[in-house]
Enzyme design. Structure first.
Site, PDB file in Angstrom:
ATOM      1  N   HIS A   1       0.917  -1.255   0.057  1.00 53.80           N
ATOM      2  CA  HIS A   1       0.018   0.014   0.072  1.00 53.80           C
ATOM      3  C   HIS A   1       0.924   1.166  -0.074  1.00 53.80           C
ATOM      4  CE1 HIS A   1      -3.717   2.420   1.079  1.00 53.80           C
ATOM      5  NE2 HIS A   1      -2.721   3.045   1.530  1.00 53.80           N
ATOM      6  N   GLU A   2       1.602   1.367   1.096  1.00 59.58           N
ATOM      7  CA  GLU A   2       2.734   2.612   1.037  1.00 59.58           C
ATOM      8  C   GLU A   2       3.565   2.692  -0.164  1.00 59.58           C
ATOM      9  OE1 GLU A   2       1.782   4.503   3.128  1.00 59.58           O
ATOM     10  OE2 GLU A   2       0.299   3.427   4.477  1.00 59.58           O
TER      11      GLU A   2
ATOM     12  N   HIS B   1       1.792   4.426  -2.792  1.00 55.97           N
ATOM     13  CA  HIS B   1       1.763   5.946  -2.803  1.00 55.97           C
ATOM     14  C   HIS B   1       3.058   6.435  -3.283  1.00 55.97           C
ATOM     15  CE1 HIS B   1      -1.951   6.807  -0.765  1.00 55.97           C
ATOM     16  NE2 HIS B   1      -1.823   5.941   0.304  1.00 55.97           N
TER      17      HIS B   1
ATOM     18  N   HIS C   1       3.669   6.777  -7.001  1.00 48.73           N
ATOM     19  CA  HIS C   1       2.842   7.693  -7.407  1.00 48.73           C
ATOM     20  C   HIS C   1       3.783   8.987  -7.228  1.00 48.73           C
ATOM     21  CE1 HIS C   1      -1.456   9.625  -7.484  1.00 48.73           C
ATOM     22  NE2 HIS C   1      -0.777   9.729  -8.617  1.00 48.73           N
TER      23      HIS C   1
END
Ligand code: ZN
Length: 688
Positions: free
Chosen positions: A472-473, A476, A479
């Site tokens: 998940h991290e 980010h 991105h």
């Protein structure tokens, strides 16, 4: 100034040498950076003639980036290797930064410069992303109240100050209420059923508090295992009551940390603030920075999810009720029985626990495997760099390059828990992509987790939930790191609508359940074998256990939050509104004494006011994006290249919706989310 020469934060190094940063460097460096920023601002405002991109926007963008490049390492070290000296220096900087930023957002001359630029020929000549930078800045100025005059301006400033004070008091009350309560248990027998790791923690907590036996608290690492495993229903009830009444007028500490009055004042002031800015209510104000176009669209979205999930959730609850009655003789399930019997039912149906999988996920194997996965997906290369000095020996540094060797970005990865490190997992920005003439500054990210560190010569292993958190991290992180946008305020996660920012993070989580990907990230820490097919099947099957009930819970919170900020009038009964929402969407109804809203920090002291729906909103996007890979194959190169080009590289340079449509070829649809959550069956062809 000679004293600055040895201050690494002041040097023009591409990255600060973290190991050399000392607490005494911090305040002078921030003061210096603020003085530089002020000088830039003065110069911009002094410039004669019509404001232009090169004389107004570029210097302001560079100023913001430069300031953050000095502050970011301080903020980060404070979070991960804090010391009393560093904390003191950090606290001393906060009012300086806040004063500067407030003055900046209230600077009428600067606002007028942006406005006159936006209405002139210079603006029309800009590219679409450049226009977006100007539009965003104007929007933020307006939402910051810069256009208000006289008494209204003063009132707005007073509201802002009061709201930030109330938010911090609200979260302090929740924290204090959580910490104030504890329960000493003399005899371990009273905790029958609770796993050994939780018992060890409770013993440790008793030692630290200087009490005999074991000590139970409301911190989640203690609260959750007790609720899920303790056989003693009376004990579970005591913990539940204490937890569900934190910071309220009910329960064991009734009235001691009561957030009731604060909660009302926050809502009153938010509505007044929204009205001053010309919005019908605070929900409308909140949507200005979001992808959702209107309050009605949000309400319809949540209600549709509720209607579609209801039958599945009800069936799950019926199954649980039947199981508790038939297998355990429990006639009716109380709130404090739900997690306990759910855990038993889950164990029965899937025969799997997080601990069973742990030996297959040694941290370093998972990290390298995760890099392999994104290398394949996005045609990039990730290389370990051992020559970069970090702030702790556990921290690694990795460089990302394009297939042709072009440097794209880099990340620090800090996986393990330690004293002086804040809990949780997160991605933060170290440096943002920015072009200066012909040179491009590439982005750098911090990836922080809190996994259990290695003990002795045993490799550190993590649970599958923790694997998912890491992915998940890192989503980010990608991105931020793969952006090709050269203007900091719209590069990476900059300028991305709030309710779309979880798209890449939730998207990447999906690979944690794909057999082909699991083969890359799992290897038993002794035998080296990948996760066996039987465990893999059970893991995949258990993924949607009670997902209908979970969906309705999220919808309940989101609908309550949104309606509260849409409908609030002084005198509104907040608990009655919550009941109304529950009657509409929930299958579970907590006991009358439950004061959940009084500790709902996300919306009263976090950034989620009229925005809690964002979690589900972004999940529609991430599920639907992932479905394109399901429709072809999980490592589909074209789909990976498109995701990189249309979403990851674009940052905030265009609408999140436009990014999504460019990737998917159509607007987002809800079907994939419902299918992934087990709420609607896959189409017949897929099921065969
Ligand atoms: Zn996230």
């Amino acid at each position: 100034m000679p004293q600055h020469q040895h201050n690494p934060l002041l040097l023009a190094a591409p990255l600060p040498p973290f190991a050399d940063i000392r607490a005494q460097h911090v305040v002078p460096a921030i003061e210096h950076a603020l003085a530089q920023a002020q000088a830039t601002l003065d110069e911009v405002l002094r410039a004669s003639g019509t404001p232009g991109w090169a004389t107004l926007i570029e210097p302001m963008e560079a100023m913001g980036e430069r300031l953050d490049r000095v502050w970011s390492p301080v903020r980060h070290l404070h979070a991960v290797v804090d010391t009393p000296e560093l904390r003191e220096a950090y606290q001393a900087c906060l009012p300086l930064l806040s004063a500067f930023n407030t003055a900046l957002s209230q600077n009428t001359a600067l606002y007028q410069a942006y406005r006159s630029f936006a209405s002139g020929p210079g603006y029309t000549a800009l590219s679409a992303p450049q226009r977006r930078v100007v539009d965003n800045a104007l929007r933020d100025f307006q939402l910051g109240g810069v256009a208000l005059q006289g008494a209204q301006r003063e009132r707005f400033a007073a509201i802002q100050t009061r709201l930030s004070d109330l938010a911090s008091r609200f979260s302090n009350n929740v924290l204090d209420a959580t910490q104030a309560w504890s329960l000493s248990v003399a005899d371990e027998g009273a905790l029958a059923g609770v796993p050994a790791s939780a018992l060890a923690a409770a013993r440790q907590s008793a030692r630290e508090a200087g009490v005999p036996g074991l000590r139970l608290t409301l911190d989640l690492p203690c609260y959750l295992p007790v609720m899920a495993y303790a056989e003693d229903a009376a004990l579970r009830k005591r913990l539940y009551e204490a937890y569900a009444t934190r910071a309220s007028d009910r329960g064991p500490d009734a009235g001691r940390f009561d957030n009731g009055p604060l909660l009302h004042e926050i809502l009153v002031l938010r509505q007044e603030k929204a009205a001053l800015l010309g919005f019908a209510n605070y929900a409308c104000y909140s949507l200005e920075r979001k992808m959702a176009r209107s309050p009605d669209e949000v309400l319809a979205f949540l209600r549709d999810l509720a209607v579609r999930s209801r039958a599945v959730a009800q069936a799950e609850l019926d199954e649980l009720t039947r199981f508790a009655a038939q297998e355990h003789g429990v006639a009716s399930l109380a709130a404090w029985d739900i997690p306990y019997y759910s855990e038993k039912l889950k164990r029965r149906r899937f025969d799997i626990s997080q601990e069973d999988l742990r030996p297959y996920f040694p941290v370093h194997r998972v990290i390298r495997g995760m890099f392999d996965i994104v290398e394949r997906l996005f045609a990039i290369r990730i290389r370990d760099r051992t020559d970069v000095v970090t702030w702790h020996r556990h921290v690694s540094f990795h460089e990302i390059t394009d297939a042709d060797g072009t440097r794209l970005g880099a990340l620090y990865l800090d996986p393990f828990a330690r004293a002086s490190k804040r809990g949780g997992a997160w991605m933060d920005v170290c440096r943002t992509r920015m072009r200066r003439g012909a040179k491009v500054q590439t982005p750098v990210a911090y990836l922080t987790c809190n996994f259990t560190p290695p003990v002795g010569d045993q490799p550190a292993t993590i649970t599958h939930d923790e694997v998912t958190t890491l992915f998940h991290e890192f989503g980010h992180g990608l991105h931020h790191l793969l952006t090709q946008v050269d203007i900091p305020s719209i590069a990476g996660i900059g300028g991305v609508e709030w309710d779309a920012v979880e798209l890449p993070s939730q998207f990447l989580e999906n690979w944690c359940y794909e057999p082909e990907a699991l083969a890359l990230i799992s290897a038993h820490h002794v035998s080296g074998e990948p996760l066996p097919a039987t465990l893999l099947d059970r893991l995949r099957a258990a993924r949607n256990f009670q997902s209908g009930m979970q969906m309705l819970r999220q919808v309940e919170f989101a609908l309550f939050d949104f309606r509260l900020h849409m409908e609030y009038q002084p005198g509104l009964d907040v608990l009655a509104l919550l009941d109304e929402v529950r009657n509409e969407v929930a299958v579970l109804h907590p006991p009358e004494f439950n004061r959940f809203a009084y500790a709902f920090s996300h919306i009263f002291s976090g950034g989620y006011a009229a925005g809690y729906y964002s979690y589900k909103w972004a999940e529609v996007l991430s599920s639907d994006a992932y479905a394109r890979f399901e429709e072809s194959e999980v490592f589909d190169r074209d789909a990976g290249a498109d995701f990189r080009r249309e979403i990851l590289e674009r940052g905030g340079e265009r609408d999140a919706l436009a990014c999504f449509v460019a990737f998917r070829g159509r607007e987002p649809a809800i079907a994939a989310l419902l299918r992934h959550s087990g709420i609607e069956p896959p189409p017949a062809a897929d099921a065969a």
